[in-house]
Design a protein around this motif. Structure first.
Motif, PDB file in Angstrom:
ATOM      1  N   ASP A 291      17.036   6.240  62.808  1.00 40.41           N
ATOM      2  CA  ASP A 291      15.932   5.803  63.454  1.00 40.41           C
ATOM      3  C   ASP A 291      15.411   6.858  64.414  1.00 40.41           C
ATOM      4  O   ASP A 291      16.205   7.582  64.990  1.00 40.41           O
ATOM      5  CB  ASP A 291      16.327   4.554  64.496  1.00 40.41           C
ATOM      6  N   TYR A 292      13.922   6.706  64.967  1.00 42.97           N
ATOM      7  CA  TYR A 292      13.427   7.777  65.434  1.00 42.97           C
ATOM      8  C   TYR A 292      12.530   6.871  66.450  1.00 42.97           C
ATOM      9  O   TYR A 292      11.436   6.987  66.502  1.00 42.97           O
ATOM     10  CB  TYR A 292      12.429   8.781  64.832  1.00 42.97           C
ATOM     11  N   GLY A 293      13.072   6.144  67.362  1.00 40.50           N
ATOM     12  CA  GLY A 293      12.408   5.458  68.287  1.00 40.50           C
ATOM     13  C   GLY A 293      12.306   4.062  67.647  1.00 40.50           C
ATOM     14  O   GLY A 293      12.630   3.702  66.491  1.00 40.50           O
ATOM     15  N   PRO A 294      11.661   3.146  68.313  1.00 40.07           N
ATOM     16  CA  PRO A 294      11.367   1.591  67.888  1.00 40.07           C
ATOM     17  C   PRO A 294      10.318   1.683  66.886  1.00 40.07           C
ATOM     18  O   PRO A 294      10.281   0.694  65.980  1.00 40.07           O
ATOM     19  CB  PRO A 294      10.888   0.844  69.150  1.00 40.07           C
ATOM     20  N   ASP A 295       9.811   2.592  66.387  1.00 44.38           N
ATOM     21  CA  ASP A 295       8.644   2.533  65.622  1.00 44.38           C
ATOM     22  C   ASP A 295       8.588   3.214  64.345  1.00 44.38           C
ATOM     23  O   ASP A 295       7.564   3.400  63.550  1.00 44.38           O
ATOM     24  CB  ASP A 295       6.862   2.790  66.333  1.00 44.38           C
ATOM     25  N   TYR A 296       9.686   3.896  64.025  1.00 51.25           N
ATOM     26  CA  TYR A 296       9.904   4.766  62.880  1.00 51.25           C
ATOM     27  C   TYR A 296      11.363   4.764  62.718  1.00 51.25           C
ATOM     28  O   TYR A 296      12.191   5.084  63.378  1.00 51.25           O
ATOM     29  CB  TYR A 296       9.193   6.183  63.147  1.00 51.25           C
ATOM     30  N   THR A 297      11.781   4.817  61.379  1.00 44.93           N
ATOM     31  CA  THR A 297      13.064   4.891  60.822  1.00 44.93           C
ATOM     32  C   THR A 297      12.892   5.930  59.520  1.00 44.93           C
ATOM     33  O   THR A 297      12.000   5.362  58.782  1.00 44.93           O
ATOM     34  CB  THR A 297      14.013   3.698  60.651  1.00 44.93           C
ATOM     35  N   GLU A 298      13.950   6.651  59.346  1.00 44.93           N
ATOM     36  CA  GLU A 298      13.828   7.559  58.152  1.00 44.93           C
ATOM     37  C   GLU A 298      14.893   6.951  57.120  1.00 44.93           C
ATOM     38  O   GLU A 298      16.060   6.488  57.676  1.00 44.93           O
ATOM     39  CB  GLU A 298      14.258   8.948  58.387  1.00 44.93           C
TER      40      GLU A 298
ATOM     41  N   GLY B 258      10.069   7.373  55.161  1.00 46.70           N
ATOM     42  CA  GLY B 258      10.095   6.290  56.410  1.00 46.70           C
ATOM     43  C   GLY B 258       9.568   5.125  56.047  1.00 46.70           C
ATOM     44  O   GLY B 258       8.496   4.984  55.361  1.00 46.70           O
ATOM     45  N   PHE B 259       9.897   4.154  57.151  1.00 44.70           N
ATOM     46  CA  PHE B 259       9.294   2.895  57.612  1.00 44.70           C
ATOM     47  C   PHE B 259       8.664   3.111  59.058  1.00 44.70           C
ATOM     48  O   PHE B 259       9.254   3.475  59.887  1.00 44.70           O
ATOM     49  CB  PHE B 259      10.122   1.742  57.492  1.00 44.70           C
ATOM     50  N   THR B 260       7.501   2.649  59.085  1.00 43.39           N
ATOM     51  CA  THR B 260       6.775   2.736  60.452  1.00 43.39           C
ATOM     52  C   THR B 260       5.871   1.373  60.705  1.00 43.39           C
ATOM     53  O   THR B 260       5.600   0.842  59.861  1.00 43.39           O
ATOM     54  CB  THR B 260       5.955   4.025  60.578  1.00 43.39           C
ATOM     55  N   VAL B 261       5.916   1.093  61.766  1.00 45.61           N
ATOM     56  CA  VAL B 261       5.094   0.067  62.313  1.00 45.61           C
ATOM     57  C   VAL B 261       3.740   0.398  63.149  1.00 45.61           C
ATOM     58  O   VAL B 261       3.969   1.683  63.649  1.00 45.61           O
ATOM     59  CB  VAL B 261       5.826  -1.141  63.096  1.00 45.61           C
ATOM     60  N   GLY B 262       2.867  -0.349  63.470  1.00 50.74           N
ATOM     61  CA  GLY B 262       1.810   0.248  64.199  1.00 50.74           C
ATOM     62  C   GLY B 262       0.322   0.374  63.277  1.00 50.74           C
ATOM     63  O   GLY B 262      -0.715   0.555  63.831  1.00 50.74           O
ATOM     64  N   GLU B 263       0.756   0.573  61.939  1.00 48.35           N
ATOM     65  CA  GLU B 263      -0.466   0.562  61.163  1.00 48.35           C
ATOM     66  C   GLU B 263      -0.470  -0.539  60.105  1.00 48.35           C
ATOM     67  O   GLU B 263       0.686  -0.964  60.187  1.00 48.35           O
ATOM     68  CB  GLU B 263      -0.234   1.946  60.204  1.00 48.35           C
ATOM     69  N   PRO B 264      -1.482  -1.020  59.722  1.00 48.13           N
ATOM     70  CA  PRO B 264      -1.840  -2.141  58.766  1.00 48.13           C
ATOM     71  C   PRO B 264      -0.914  -1.849  57.600  1.00 48.13           C
ATOM     72  O   PRO B 264      -0.698  -0.689  56.954  1.00 48.13           O
ATOM     73  CB  PRO B 264      -2.907  -2.368  58.444  1.00 48.13           C
TER      74      PRO B 264
ATOM     75  N   LEU C 102       5.818  -4.479  58.496  1.00 46.58           N
ATOM     76  CA  LEU C 102       5.768  -5.508  59.704  1.00 46.58           C
ATOM     77  C   LEU C 102       6.915  -5.398  60.644  1.00 46.58           C
ATOM     78  O   LEU C 102       6.891  -5.708  61.668  1.00 46.58           O
ATOM     79  CB  LEU C 102       5.516  -6.861  58.927  1.00 46.58           C
ATOM     80  N   GLU C 103       8.241  -5.481  59.789  1.00 51.82           N
ATOM     81  CA  GLU C 103       9.562  -5.397  60.622  1.00 51.82           C
ATOM     82  C   GLU C 103      10.402  -4.163  59.854  1.00 51.82           C
ATOM     83  O   GLU C 103      10.806  -4.233  58.938  1.00 51.82           O
ATOM     84  CB  GLU C 103      10.086  -6.700  60.523  1.00 51.82           C
ATOM     85  N   ILE C 104      10.655  -3.307  60.640  1.00 59.93           N
ATOM     86  CA  ILE C 104      11.679  -2.344  60.237  1.00 59.93           C
ATOM     87  C   ILE C 104      12.993  -2.884  59.999  1.00 59.93           C
ATOM     88  O   ILE C 104      13.362  -2.442  59.003  1.00 59.93           O
ATOM     89  CB  ILE C 104      11.810  -1.124  61.310  1.00 59.93           C
TER      90      ILE C 104
END
Length: 122
Positions: free
Chosen positions: A37-44, A53-59, A18-20
């Motif tokens: 960080d690779y942009g606001p929606d993904y961090t390795e 990785g942690f990602t947002v945008g998917e359930p 839900l929150e990186i």
């Protein structure tokens, strides 16, 4: 993401969160992981050996494969997890060659931490 993996070996683990920032704070505090960080929606993340990785945008999909971490000190690991906001879902138990416990992270994922028995030679 990593390209150093070998055929048929686990090379990456990805969590939908839900929150990186919250996930980074939890895993950084509990296990000392570092992040890129690779942009606001993904961090390795890396634990020094494995990346993911942690990602947002998917359930968020709690469950799936059980990811198992290693620790020389289960008591210290459990305290770190609880202090970082995780909860223990299965108390320490023994199995051939070691002991482990399970925990739930802030997004509901269940993971485990294991340690080798001193007598097992592991």
């Amino acid at each position: 993401m990593s390209t150093r993996g070998k055929e048929s070996q686990i090379d990456n683990i990805e969590f939908n969160v839900l929150e990186i920032a919250r996930s980074k704070a939890f895993y950084g505090a509990a296990f000392g992981w570092t992040f890129t960080d690779y942009g606001p929606d993904y961090t390795e993340f890396t634990d020094g050996r494995l990346t993911g990785g942690f990602t947002v945008g998917e359930p968020v999909r709690p469950g799936g494969a059980l990811v198992i971490l290693y620790s020389d000190d289960l008591v210290r690991a459990q305290r770190s997890i609880e202090a970082a906001g995780g909860s223990i879902s299965r108390a320490v138990f023994s199995f051939p060659g070691g002991r482990r416990f399970h925990f739930i992270d802030p997004d509901g994922y269940e993971l485990a931490v294991w340690s080798a028995d001193a007598d097992s030679g592991q």
